[in-house]
Design a protein around this motif. Structure first.
Motif, PDB file in Angstrom:
ATOM      1  N   THR A  27       0.529  -1.061   0.009  1.00  0.00           N
ATOM      2  CA  THR A  27      -0.118  -0.060  -0.020  1.00  0.00           C
ATOM      3  C   THR A  27       0.543   1.222   0.104  1.00  0.00           C
ATOM      4  OG1 THR A  27      -1.636  -1.153   1.002  1.00  0.00           O
ATOM      5  CG2 THR A  27      -1.944   1.284   1.286  1.00  0.00           C
TER       6      THR A  27
ATOM      7  N   GLU B 200       2.586   2.107  -3.323  1.00  0.00           N
ATOM      8  CA  GLU B 200       1.895   2.026  -4.319  1.00  0.00           C
ATOM      9  C   GLU B 200       1.240   3.760  -4.076  1.00  0.00           C
ATOM     10  OE1 GLU B 200      -1.784  -0.704  -3.727  1.00  0.00           O
ATOM     11  OE2 GLU B 200      -0.735  -2.270  -5.252  1.00  0.00           O
ATOM     12  N   ASP B 201       1.230   3.983  -3.088  1.00  0.00           N
ATOM     13  CA  ASP B 201       0.399   5.411  -2.469  1.00  0.00           C
ATOM     14  C   ASP B 201       2.109   6.507  -3.409  1.00  0.00           C
ATOM     15  OD1 ASP B 201      -1.265   4.901  -1.338  1.00  0.00           O
ATOM     16  OD2 ASP B 201      -0.575   5.348   0.875  1.00  0.00           O
TER      17      ASP B 201
END
Length: 156
Positions: free
Chosen positions: A86, A89-90
């Protein structure tokens, strides 16, 4: 196999059997140009796609750039961060936002992927700074607080 000619190991139709390009029954549909180019193996350059995004706001061109470069960018960022998917991806999303914002100032002195990776590296460095600052704040001891019964003069 009478009537067939062989050219470089492949059968070839005699000229009389070929349809000349000008007399083909249907002209190609211009809406299918991208599909036809992709099937023929021709790809638009990163520069061409970036100019289409910059000048016309072409979403297809952006999607193509994103599709080409995101897997490599995600792997690069993931290795550097060593954290969760996550978080990587950010960082990739923030990288693309910054890349789109800075696209007009890109001078094409390097390849597009190199420039994009540099932006990604800068975003990762920002994450490292944020982590270090958060760890510093957590590791710092809390200041001594006076008890509830002390007046401001007694605290000094």
């Amino acid at each position: 196999m009478r009537g067939l000619l062989v050219q470089v190991g492949r059968p070839m139709l005699p000229r009389a059997w070929r349809i000349p390009p000008s007399s083909q029954p249907f002209p190609p549909d211009p809406r299918l140009r991208d599909v036809m180019e992709a099937s023929q193996g021709t790809q638009r350059s990163d520069r061409h796609l970036a100019q289409a995004v910059l000048l016309r706001g072409d979403e297809r061109a952006f999607r193509e750039l994103y599709r080409r470069h995101t897997p490599r960018l995600l792997g690069f960022v993931s290795r550097l961060l060593g954290g969760t998917a996550t978080e990587a991806e950010d960082v990739v999303q923030e990288t693309w936002i910054r890349a789109c914002d800075g696209l007009a100032s890109f001078r094409w002195e390097s390849e597009f992927p190199t420039w994009l990776m540099g932006i990604g590296l800068n975003v990762v460095r920002g994450c490292w700074r944020d982590r270090a600052q958060a760890e510093f704040i957590q590791a710092r001891p809390a200041p001594d607080r006076p008890g509830p019964g002390l007046s401001p003069e007694e605290r000094i």
